[in-house]
Design a protein around this motif. Structure first.
Motif, PDB file in Angstrom:
ATOM      1  N   ARG A  43       3.798   6.617  10.114  1.00 48.07           N
ATOM      2  CA  ARG A  43       3.438   6.866   8.713  1.00 48.07           C
ATOM      3  C   ARG A  43       3.236   5.561   7.953  1.00 48.07           C
ATOM      4  N   GLY A  44       4.038   4.571   8.310  1.00 52.67           N
ATOM      5  CA  GLY A  44       3.938   3.302   7.631  1.00 52.67           C
ATOM      6  C   GLY A  44       4.540   2.202   8.471  1.00 52.67           C
ATOM      7  N   GLN A  85       0.855  -1.187   0.000  1.00 54.59           N
ATOM      8  CA  GLN A  85       0.000   0.000   0.000  1.00 54.59           C
ATOM      9  C   GLN A  85       0.889   1.233   0.000  1.00 54.59           C
ATOM     10  N   LYS A  86       0.474   2.272  -0.760  1.00 54.50           N
ATOM     11  CA  LYS A  86       1.267   3.491  -0.825  1.00 54.50           C
ATOM     12  C   LYS A  86       0.360   4.657  -1.191  1.00 54.50           C
ATOM     13  N   THR A  87       0.215   5.602  -0.253  1.00 53.23           N
ATOM     14  CA  THR A  87      -0.594   6.794  -0.538  1.00 53.23           C
ATOM     15  C   THR A  87       0.214   8.077  -0.362  1.00 53.23           C
ATOM     16  N   ASN A  88       1.106   8.120   0.616  1.00 53.53           N
ATOM     17  CA  ASN A  88       1.921   9.309   0.855  1.00 53.53           C
ATOM     18  C   ASN A  88       3.280   8.869   1.383  1.00 53.53           C
ATOM     19  N   LYS A 134       0.087   5.185   5.718  1.00 51.30           N
ATOM     20  CA  LYS A 134       0.382   5.817   4.435  1.00 51.30           C
ATOM     21  C   LYS A 134       1.117   4.870   3.495  1.00 51.30           C
ATOM     22  N   PHE A 135       1.802   3.891   4.059  1.00 49.34           N
ATOM     23  CA  PHE A 135       2.410   2.854   3.232  1.00 49.34           C
ATOM     24  C   PHE A 135       2.634   1.594   4.060  1.00 49.34           C
TER      25      PHE A 135
END
Length: 441
Positions: free
Chosen positions: A64-65, A18-21, A79-80
């Motif tokens: 964040r991830g 998964q990766k959004t930011n 976010k990831f």
């Protein structure tokens, strides 16, 4: 230390789930209770926990991830998400990536006993000429190595790593993800023989430190027939022992020792021939790095033993030498020999259980009792179910205790003023409890 998303993916060969930011840079955290908003969480597995159980908490606290070795572990809000087969290996890969960025000379140290003392001695010497960074305390496993490397300042010139093990293959892993330039095998003994079965297997495990030592590096090893047989390192090997012809004029004093090595005189603020042997590894490392004998001598003179390693104190008219950080037959014999050769009577030995000695644990303790029979003018206190076998095979006056309770009271009541006491046991015996009781009025 902070990393870009792309660096983390490349270092660990991770699969992006998964990766959004992924903008900015990120720090690494393995503790879900201490998460900052720019952290990447790596869940590690221990004997009694699995960090994957705390991924959701880490994300809720602002991570964040995160990394995961479970593709089904998808937590909303991250976010990831990066998938790897083994999160510990990923952690070690990231640490190695950072080490290569800084590119310090890397000195790796292993041995059955004396690793931490040698590491601290090494740091004291090399700091005379270099900006050094070292393993904290005895954090010498895979996680500790990663923490050490990732906390390394960017201007570090020499990285000093202590490497411990519980079984075969573990030091090889530490070597693989640190790529040492100089590797030290300071001794091989019976520590962990309960896990590894034979001294040969222990020596084999220690020799793994050279598996990823490059061909232009240096291996400094304790000079024993067993290590010479097992060592497969193709590069330069220097063998060290107290029998080296370059070692002369050894003089042991209370709380210090002097010796001459390669025509230069050195002084240690600690007793014992075994510590002189440790110093030989340090001196040869420093000489390899271009240090002068004068600077090496200055660094050795500044070295002070750390807590529970030949820690000398005075309590109520008694001289206490606390060497209870750990114990095995080799280190115990060395400590006793040093103590009895430098301290005048009255002299008491307070000896506790030696752990992890396997099926022959009773025999090893009886062997210590027989070893004591060559000395005169000593009294013995044993503490623990195994240490009583030391008393069973000695000719000296003794008192046995099943645990720490009552030991301090007995010493206070029976030890005359001026008595010197050596405390030696495996760390789990918690001999500091006895010393704290002695210190109470």
């Amino acid at each position: 230390m902070k990393f870009k998303f792309e660096e983390l993916v490349k270092a660990t060969n991770a699969q992006v789930l998964q990766k959004t930011n992924v903008s900015g840079t990120f720090s690494i955290s393995t503790d879900s209770r201490k998460i900052n908003t720019c952290d990447v969480y790596i869940p590690l597995k221990g004997e009694n926990f699995d960090g994957h159980d705390f991924i959701e908490s880490a994300v809720q606290q602002g991570a964040r991830g995160y990394f995961t070795s479970d593709k089904d572990k998808i937590i909303p809000g991250a976010k990831f998400i990066l998938y790897v087969e083994d999160t510990l290996i990923a952690y070690m890969q990231i640490a190695l990536m950072y080490k290569k960025k800084i590119n310090p000379i890397t000195v790796a140290i292993t041995g059955s006993s004396g690793k931490t003392t040698t590491k601290e001695m090494m740091a004291s010497v090399l700091a005379e000429s270099y900006k050094i960074h070292k393993t904290a305390l005895n954090h010498n496993n895979e996680v500790g190595q990663c923490q050490t490397i990732l906390s390394m300042p960017e201007d570090t010139e020499v990285l000093i790593l202590e490497m411990g093990m519980r079984g075969l293959g573990e030091i090889e892993l530490l070597s693989k993800y640190s790529e040492p330039d100089i590797a030290l095998i300071i001794n091989t003994g019976t520590t962990h023989i309960g896990r590894l079965g034979t001294v040969r297997n222990i020596a084999k495990a220690k020799c793994e430190i050279a598996k990823y030592l490059h061909e232009e590096g240096l291996l400094i090893a304790h000079d024993t027939e067993l290590i010479r047989k097992i060592n497969k390192y193709k590069g330069h090997t220097l063998y060290v022992s107290l029998e080296n012809k370059d070692l002369k004029d050894i003089k042991l004093h209370q709380n210090s020792s002097d010796f001459v090595y390669k025509n230069s005189k050195y002084t240690l603020n600690i007793e014992g021939k075994h510590n002189i042997q440790n110093a030989l590894f340090v001196i040869n490392t420093a000489l390899r790095l271009g240090m002068s004998a004068e600077k090496i001598a200055a660094g050795l003179a500044k070295f002070k033993p750390i807590e529970k390693r030949w820690e000398v104190s005075e309590i109520g008219g008694l001289k206490i030498i606390n060497d209870s950080y750990n114990s095995n037959p080799e280190s115990l014999k060395a400590a006793v020999s040093t103590f009895l050769s430098t301290q005048e009577p009255p002299r008491w030995l307070v000896l506790g259980d030696m752990k992890e000695l396997g099926k022959k644990e009773r025999a090893y303790h009886k062997e210590i009792g027989e070893f004591l029979n060559q000395f005169d003018n000593l009294e013995l206190i044993t503490v623990g179910d195994l240490a009583k076998f030391i008393a069973a095979s000695t000719i000296h006056k003794y008192k046995c205790f099943p645990d720490n309770k009552g030991v301090a009271s007995f010493i206070k009541e029976h030890a005359p003023q001026g008595t010197k006491l050596l405390f030696k046991a495996s760390r789990s015996m918690k001999f500091e409890e006895i010393i704290k009781e002695l210190d109470k009025k």
